[in-house]
Write a protein that holds these residues in place. Structure first.
Motif, mmCIF file in Angstrom:
data_model
loop_
_atom_site.group_PDB
_atom_site.id
_atom_site.type_symbol
_atom_site.label_atom_id
_atom_site.label_comp_id
_atom_site.label_asym_id
_atom_site.label_seq_id
_atom_site.Cartn_x
_atom_site.Cartn_y
_atom_site.Cartn_z
ATOM 1 N N SER A 152 0.617 -1.147 -0.028
ATOM 2 C CA SER A 152 0.154 -0.060 -0.098
ATOM 3 C C SER A 152 0.745 1.408 0.050
ATOM 4 O O SER A 152 0.620 2.029 0.750
ATOM 5 C CB SER A 152 -0.980 -0.045 1.314
ATOM 6 N N HIS A 174 0.074 3.470 -2.046
ATOM 7 C CA HIS A 174 -0.812 4.411 -2.135
ATOM 8 C C HIS A 174 -1.843 4.118 -1.043
ATOM 9 O O HIS A 174 -2.252 3.111 -0.700
ATOM 10 C CB HIS A 174 -1.561 4.120 -3.707
ATOM 11 N N ASN A 233 -4.663 5.289 -0.373
ATOM 12 C CA ASN A 233 -5.964 4.708 -0.603
ATOM 13 C C ASN A 233 -6.386 3.605 -1.275
ATOM 14 O O ASN A 233 -7.346 3.331 -1.800
ATOM 15 C CB ASN A 233 -6.899 6.024 -1.388
ATOM 16 N N GLU A 234 -5.342 2.642 -1.043
ATOM 17 C CA GLU A 234 -5.330 1.359 -1.709
ATOM 18 C C GLU A 234 -4.986 0.366 -0.618
ATOM 19 O O GLU A 234 -4.028 -0.096 -0.519
ATOM 20 C CB GLU A 234 -4.380 1.184 -2.905
ATOM 21 N N THR A 280 -5.731 8.573 1.346
ATOM 22 C CA THR A 280 -5.122 9.408 -0.035
ATOM 23 C C THR A 280 -3.730 8.792 -0.583
ATOM 24 O O THR A 280 -3.277 8.092 -0.055
ATOM 25 C CB THR A 280 -4.565 10.848 0.416
ATOM 26 N N ARG A 281 -3.965 9.040 -2.048
ATOM 27 C CA ARG A 281 -2.920 8.141 -2.839
ATOM 28 C C ARG A 281 -1.538 8.825 -2.417
ATOM 29 O O ARG A 281 -0.555 7.893 -2.117
ATOM 30 C CB ARG A 281 -3.158 8.511 -4.305
ATOM 31 N N ASP A 329 3.258 11.436 -4.614
ATOM 32 C CA ASP A 329 3.069 9.882 -5.076
ATOM 33 C C ASP A 329 4.289 9.259 -4.785
ATOM 34 O O ASP A 329 5.275 9.310 -5.519
ATOM 35 C CB ASP A 329 2.610 9.693 -6.430
ATOM 36 N N HIS A 367 -0.941 -3.434 -4.774
ATOM 37 C CA HIS A 367 -1.596 -2.030 -5.014
ATOM 38 C C HIS A 367 -3.266 -2.511 -5.346
ATOM 39 O O HIS A 367 -3.430 -3.822 -5.277
ATOM 40 C CB HIS A 367 -1.177 -1.366 -6.297
#
Ligand code: ZN
Length: 429
Positions: A100, A102, A104-105, A151-152, A159, A191
């Motif tokens: 993760s 990211h 929001n994943e 959030t990503r 990022d 992801h």
């Protein structure tokens, strides 16, 4: 939650009953039941919180002699970045899970936490034997601030999975140091993605390093990890799979369009290959596509996590069965740079011919950096593990080193994500 699904990692490796993993132990410290994640306790209704993660890791660290949790960094919002090490003290083979990036994943992180717990408490001979020969390294939450905010990017909006060359973030820097110091043979990057039915909606998509600087042996084994291990394991558990970034015709299955999955070096999937690890990106589908999942968010969430767990089975089996091959190709790739031969690619991919201007057919033998330039990028070169030679008024960075192709990618002004524009030196003694 489907407890059995959560135990796939340990049990499918052995083929033995899942009860072995949860059976009471004779050990002095681990008579208590293995801890469960917040996700498991709520049957997938919500994601595991950071305090819950911390408690689980502390419990596992205390209970299992084969698990060690260390702090590898701190985020801008003061959250810890953690590395979990599972296995014997020194093994030649290392597999790194990055979970993760990211924020929001979240499903990859859940699969990682469950895997850490299951391997920590596994009692069967085959899992023990696996962990005697392979160390599993896990960064369960690669972006804690992003996870907290859903959030990503991280708290600065960066990022992290575009920061693996520049290393501007605490998260990227911590991960670079782990890769430099541990030299993992395999880097597996979890992801999630948003579907575009009917062209792009498999339960899981994965992809190997497409960057052309990946040593061919490493590239081919990474593709085999996908096609011969991870996808079949997911398929056997009932999940559909495909190639990340490739839309396919819903009737024929033929590729019709590429929307993602290029060769850019700042992504972990590609940088893994450049750094001689068998890399694999894997993405589970966020979207509920069935009526049952639409009606029940927890069911949807469980599919997102369980599909990752099924794929992780394939990774564990691969790591066990093809350990010798993996060690051979990564060792060969690490040594190849010292010959200082062959082209370096500033663009292109394994499915995209580079422009002539993107090929350094006869690269320089190194780059000279002024003292001022070195003051700017010296820390980043060190985090990458790039070797430099001090000169009177700066440094010389030779291509003749293990991370040969990385040197122009970092220091040639023509490279898309270069850190500094070094002076190319074409004649070396
Ligand atoms: Zn992602």
């Amino acid at each position: 939650m489907k407890r059995r699904a959560a135990l796939l990692t340990a049990t499918a490796l052995t083929g033995l009953a899942a009860t072995l993993v949860t059976a009471p132990s004779a050990g002095a410290h681990d008579t208590a039941a293995p801890p469960r994640t917040g996700f498991e306790l709520t049957h997938g209704a919500r994601w595991t919180t950071q305090p819950e993660e911390q408690r689980l890791l502390e419990t596992v660290d205390r209970a299992s002699g084969r698990v060690h949790v260390t702090r590898i960094g701190t985020t801008a919002q003061d959250r810890p970045l953690r590395l979990v090490r599972i296995g014997a003290a020194r093994t030649p083979n290392k597999v790194l899970l990055v979970c993760s990036q990211h924020g929001n994943e979240p499903s990859g992180r859940e699969a990682c936490l469950t895997t850490v717990r299951d391997l920590a408490y596994a009692k069967d001979r085959e899992t023990k034997r696996f962990l005697d020969r392979t160390t599993l390294l896990v960064v369960p939450t690669a972006n804690p601030d992003g996870r907290a905010a859903d959030t990503r990017g991280n708290s600065d909006g960066v990022d992290i999975n575009r920061d693996h060359v520049a290393l501007k973030t605490a998260e990227g820097r911590a991960l670079a140091a782990v890769i430099r110091d541990e030299r993992p043979d395999v880097i597996y990057d979890l992801h999630e993605y948003g579907a575009t039915p009917p062209y792009y909606d498999k339960d899981l998509f994965d992809l190997w390093p497409r960057n052309l600087n990946t040593h061919p042996g490493v590239h081919d084994v990474a593709q085999s990890l996908s096609e011969d291990h991870v996808r079949p394991a997911a398929g056997a558990a009932g999940y559909s799979t495909g190639t990340y970034g490739i839309w396919t015709d819903p009737v024929t299955g033929d590729p019709i369009r590429q929307t993602a999955g290029d060769g850019q070096e700042r992504i972990l999937r590609n940088l893994s290959g450049i750094k001689h690890a068998v890399g694999l990106l894997i993405e589970s589908r966020v979207d509920p596509l069935t009526d049952a999942e639409k009606a029940d968010e927890a069911l949807n969430n469980r599919r997102r996590v369980d599909s990752h767990l099924a794929a992780l089975n394939g990774l564990i089996r691969f790591s066990s069965e093809r350990r010798g091959t993996v060690e051979a190709v990564t060792a060969k790739a690490r040594a190849a740079g010292y010959a200082d031969r062959g082209a370096v690619y500033l663009g292109g991919a394994d499915n995209e011919t580079p422009e002539p201007s993107e090929v350094l057919a006869d690269p320089p033998c190194g780059y000279r950096l002024t003292a001022g330039q070195y003051a700017e990028v010296g820390d980043e070169l060190a985090l990458h593990g790039v070797r430099v030679q001090k000169t009177g008024n700066g440094v010389f960075v030779p291509l003749r080193q293990s991370l040969r192709a990385l040197v122009p990618l970092l220091l040639d002004g023509r490279a898309t994500y270069h850190l500094a524009e070094g002076e190319a030196i074409t004649s070396c003694r």
